[in-house]
Design a protein around this motif. Structure first.
Motif, PDB file in Angstrom:
ATOM      1  N   ALA A  67       0.881  -1.357   0.178  1.00  0.00           N
ATOM      2  CA  ALA A  67       0.031   0.059  -0.054  1.00  0.00           C
ATOM      3  C   ALA A  67       0.988   1.179   0.006  1.00  0.00           C
ATOM      4  CB  ALA A  67      -0.943  -0.091   1.259  1.00  0.00           C
ATOM      5  N   ARG A  68       1.705   1.356   0.681  1.00  0.00           N
ATOM      6  CA  ARG A  68       2.783   2.418   0.676  1.00  0.00           C
ATOM      7  C   ARG A  68       3.352   2.686  -0.590  1.00  0.00           C
ATOM      8  NH1 ARG A  68       4.114   6.161   1.888  1.00  0.00           N
ATOM      9  NH2 ARG A  68       6.229   6.401   2.799  1.00  0.00           N
ATOM     10  N   LEU A  69       3.579   1.425  -1.406  1.00  0.00           N
ATOM     11  CA  LEU A  69       4.297   1.876  -2.809  1.00  0.00           C
ATOM     12  C   LEU A  69       3.275   2.545  -3.796  1.00  0.00           C
ATOM     13  CD1 LEU A  69       6.601  -1.276  -3.596  1.00  0.00           C
ATOM     14  CD2 LEU A  69       6.859   0.857  -2.170  1.00  0.00           C
ATOM     15  N   LEU A  70       1.982   2.497  -3.201  1.00  0.00           N
ATOM     16  CA  LEU A  70       0.887   3.110  -4.154  1.00  0.00           C
ATOM     17  C   LEU A  70       0.568   4.470  -3.493  1.00  0.00           C
ATOM     18  CD1 LEU A  70      -0.947   2.111  -6.282  1.00  0.00           C
ATOM     19  CD2 LEU A  70      -2.579   1.730  -4.999  1.00  0.00           C
ATOM     20  N   CYS A  71       1.275   4.920  -2.693  1.00  0.00           N
ATOM     21  CA  CYS A  71       1.294   6.428  -1.983  1.00  0.00           C
ATOM     22  C   CYS A  71       2.070   7.355  -3.174  1.00  0.00           C
ATOM     23  CB  CYS A  71       1.744   6.459  -0.795  1.00  0.00           C
ATOM     24  SG  CYS A  71       0.854   5.664   0.473  1.00  0.00           S
ATOM     25  N   VAL A 122      -3.048  -5.474  -4.333  1.00  0.00           N
ATOM     26  CA  VAL A 122      -3.886  -6.221  -3.239  1.00  0.00           C
ATOM     27  C   VAL A 122      -3.128  -6.433  -1.992  1.00  0.00           C
ATOM     28  CG1 VAL A 122      -5.361  -8.260  -3.219  1.00  0.00           C
ATOM     29  CG2 VAL A 122      -4.916  -7.555  -5.272  1.00  0.00           C
ATOM     30  N   PRO A 123      -3.414  -5.471  -1.163  1.00  0.00           N
ATOM     31  CA  PRO A 123      -3.068  -5.548   0.312  1.00  0.00           C
ATOM     32  C   PRO A 123      -4.049  -6.768   0.964  1.00  0.00           C
ATOM     33  CG  PRO A 123      -3.592  -3.386  -0.186  1.00  0.00           C
ATOM     34  CD  PRO A 123      -3.983  -4.276  -1.233  1.00  0.00           C
ATOM     35  N   VAL A 124      -3.424  -7.575   1.653  1.00  0.00           N
ATOM     36  CA  VAL A 124      -4.297  -8.898   2.413  1.00  0.00           C
ATOM     37  C   VAL A 124      -3.924  -8.602   3.697  1.00  0.00           C
ATOM     38  CG1 VAL A 124      -4.941 -11.047   2.516  1.00  0.00           C
ATOM     39  CG2 VAL A 124      -4.002 -10.190   0.324  1.00  0.00           C
ATOM     40  N   SER A 125      -5.184  -8.277   4.539  1.00  0.00           N
ATOM     41  CA  SER A 125      -5.140  -8.069   5.903  1.00  0.00           C
ATOM     42  C   SER A 125      -3.830  -7.141   6.619  1.00  0.00           C
ATOM     43  CB  SER A 125      -4.975  -9.481   6.666  1.00  0.00           C
ATOM     44  OG  SER A 125      -5.845 -10.467   6.154  1.00  0.00           O
ATOM     45  N   PRO A 159      -5.724   0.394  -9.846  1.00  0.00           N
ATOM     46  CA  PRO A 159      -6.690  -0.337  -9.063  1.00  0.00           C
ATOM     47  C   PRO A 159      -6.194  -0.783  -7.655  1.00  0.00           C
ATOM     48  CG  PRO A 159      -6.658  -0.916 -11.582  1.00  0.00           C
ATOM     49  CD  PRO A 159      -5.496  -0.021 -11.319  1.00  0.00           C
ATOM     50  N   MET A 160      -6.943  -0.904  -6.822  1.00  0.00           N
ATOM     51  CA  MET A 160      -6.577  -1.511  -5.527  1.00  0.00           C
ATOM     52  C   MET A 160      -7.780  -2.363  -5.016  1.00  0.00           C
ATOM     53  SD  MET A 160      -5.670   0.072  -1.849  1.00  0.00           S
ATOM     54  CE  MET A 160      -3.631   0.060  -2.196  1.00  0.00           C
ATOM     55  N   THR A 161      -7.713  -3.555  -4.679  1.00  0.00           N
ATOM     56  CA  THR A 161      -8.639  -4.441  -3.866  1.00  0.00           C
ATOM     57  C   THR A 161      -7.914  -4.717  -2.644  1.00  0.00           C
ATOM     58  OG1 THR A 161      -9.423  -5.361  -5.893  1.00  0.00           O
ATOM     59  CG2 THR A 161      -9.707  -6.541  -3.726  1.00  0.00           C
ATOM     60  N   LEU A 162      -8.565  -4.138  -1.455  1.00  0.00           N
ATOM     61  CA  LEU A 162      -8.248  -4.504   0.078  1.00  0.00           C
ATOM     62  C   LEU A 162      -8.750  -5.690   0.223  1.00  0.00           C
ATOM     63  CD1 LEU A 162      -8.932  -0.944   1.057  1.00  0.00           C
ATOM     64  CD2 LEU A 162      -6.596  -2.041   1.292  1.00  0.00           C
ATOM     65  N   MET A 200      -9.337   7.501  -5.728  1.00  0.00           N
ATOM     66  CA  MET A 200      -8.978   6.306  -6.569  1.00  0.00           C
ATOM     67  C   MET A 200     -10.042   6.276  -7.507  1.00  0.00           C
ATOM     68  SD  MET A 200      -6.546   4.104  -4.105  1.00  0.00           S
ATOM     69  CE  MET A 200      -5.917   3.270  -5.812  1.00  0.00           C
ATOM     70  N   ASP A 201      -9.621   5.950  -8.830  1.00  0.00           N
ATOM     71  CA  ASP A 201     -10.763   5.402  -9.914  1.00  0.00           C
ATOM     72  C   ASP A 201     -11.357   4.156  -9.549  1.00  0.00           C
ATOM     73  OD1 ASP A 201     -10.046   7.828 -11.093  1.00  0.00           O
ATOM     74  OD2 ASP A 201      -8.565   6.888 -12.557  1.00  0.00           O
ATOM     75  N   HIS A 202     -10.494   2.978  -9.114  1.00  0.00           N
ATOM     76  CA  HIS A 202     -10.878   1.646  -8.619  1.00  0.00           C
ATOM     77  C   HIS A 202     -10.339   1.489  -7.431  1.00  0.00           C
ATOM     78  CE1 HIS A 202     -12.544   1.624 -12.813  1.00  0.00           C
ATOM     79  NE2 HIS A 202     -11.311   1.993 -13.186  1.00  0.00           N
ATOM     80  N   ILE A 203     -11.305   1.263  -6.387  1.00  0.00           N
ATOM     81  CA  ILE A 203     -10.823   0.863  -4.999  1.00  0.00           C
ATOM     82  C   ILE A 203     -12.093  -0.035  -4.425  1.00  0.00           C
ATOM     83  CG2 ILE A 203     -11.052   2.914  -3.812  1.00  0.00           C
ATOM     84  CD1 ILE A 203      -8.713   1.851  -2.043  1.00  0.00           C
ATOM     85  N   HIS A 204     -11.872  -1.001  -3.812  1.00  0.00           N
ATOM     86  CA  HIS A 204     -12.697  -1.744  -3.208  1.00  0.00           C
ATOM     87  C   HIS A 204     -12.191  -2.630  -1.988  1.00  0.00           C
ATOM     88  CE1 HIS A 204     -12.669  -4.971  -6.133  1.00  0.00           C
ATOM     89  NE2 HIS A 204     -13.122  -5.659  -5.350  1.00  0.00           N
ATOM     90  N   ALA A 205     -13.128  -3.093  -1.122  1.00  0.00           N
ATOM     91  CA  ALA A 205     -12.661  -4.036  -0.170  1.00  0.00           C
ATOM     92  C   ALA A 205     -13.424  -5.372  -0.333  1.00  0.00           C
ATOM     93  CB  ALA A 205     -12.956  -3.551   1.432  1.00  0.00           C
TER      94      ALA A 205
END
Length: 284
Positions: A158-162, A179-182, A221-224, A249-254
């Protein structure tokens, strides 16, 4: 960097040592590291026998600044970088090789770096290690790049997406999914955890290394991903980052995967047909 309040809600009523404790709430957790190491050794043996493994590629001068790349049979579709967890304090790449299985089956190369650990270095240096590892892996594998990390590794990807991060523009432009997991995305509560004897976070450092305190790269895009049966703090942290970044963000969801805890949630990375692997690789 965005503004972040200097305290966290109801902190006086929360046992922050217990909040980040996973193993005590998962039966058989103490046996898992040996299982992971055994499965990882088996995968490395298979990959080496097939000539599909690049071992101990150096991305820095430190002993731990090395990574492995596992290649699929045939031409690679692109690069997955898998960043391990361990609260920035333990483990290395050799514990996690088995998690490459699912992506390899779909034709993706998988890089797994080790990185320096606290207390030898601060978390900010660990972030830089992972960025350097991604840069180096990207030189070895062409095509799109997908990042996945578990627990502390989720924080690191996630930090690399900052927007403040040091990935080159050429590598950042290749990011197809993160995709950060937990993950842990707000580090401030860790100041009240016993692990801070080793992490040595003060408020300034905790805020600086918290993804929730930063602007994200909008277009990636990010998926948490998190297990629905995880400890409340990990569920809160996932909701928090999704809420903080959703407007930017254009595409983010959990995704809250039913029946999964902090350790079983990563099992999906071993199976090509799992929801986690299909989400990571963008398979409908």
């Amino acid at each position: 960097m965005r503004d972040v309040v200097t305290d966290f809600s109801n902190s006086e009523f929360i046992d922050w040592n217990d909040a980040f404790e996973n193993g005590a709430y998962i039966p058989g957790a103490a046996l898992l590291p040996d299982k992971w190491a055994r499965l990882s050794a088996q995968l490395r043996d298979r990959q080496q026998a097939g000539g599909r493994m690049q071992a101990d590629i150096r991305y820095g001068e430190g002993e731990r600044q090395v990574l492995d790349i596992f290649h699929p049979e045939g031409e690679s579709c692109g690069l997955v970088v898998l960043v391990h967890g361990g609260y920035w304090l333990r483990f290395d790449k050799s514990n996690w090789s088995f998690l490459a299985e699912g992506c390899l089956a779909h034709g993706w190369s998988v890089a797994i770096p080790s990185y320096r650990l606290a207390p030898d270095v601060p978390i900010s240096d660990i972030t830089q290690d992972v960025a350097a590892a991604v840069q180096l892996a990207a030189q070895n594998v062409s095509g799109p790049i997908r990042l996945v990390g578990h627990s502390a590794g989720a924080h690191l990807v996630a930090r690399l997406l900052c927007a403040d991060q040091i990935l080159s523009e050429a590598v950042a432009a290749r990011l197809a999914h993160v995709v950060p997991v937990s993950g842990i995305f707000d580090l401030r509560p860790l100041q009240a955890n016993h692990m801070n004897e080793s992490l040595q976070l003060d408020l300034k450092q905790a805020v600086a290394e918290s993804p929730v305190a930063h602007q994200p790269r909008r277009a990636v895009p990010m998926t948490l991903w998190v297990g629905a049966e995880e400890r409340p703090e990990f569920l809160r942290q996932t909701r928090l980052l999704c809420e903080k970044w959703s407007a930017e963000m254009d595409h983010i969801h959990a995704c809250y995967e039913p029946g999964k805890n902090h350790f079983s949630v990563i099992d999906g990375l071993t199976r090509p047909d799992s929801a986690l692997v299909r989400a990571l690789l963008g398979i409908d």
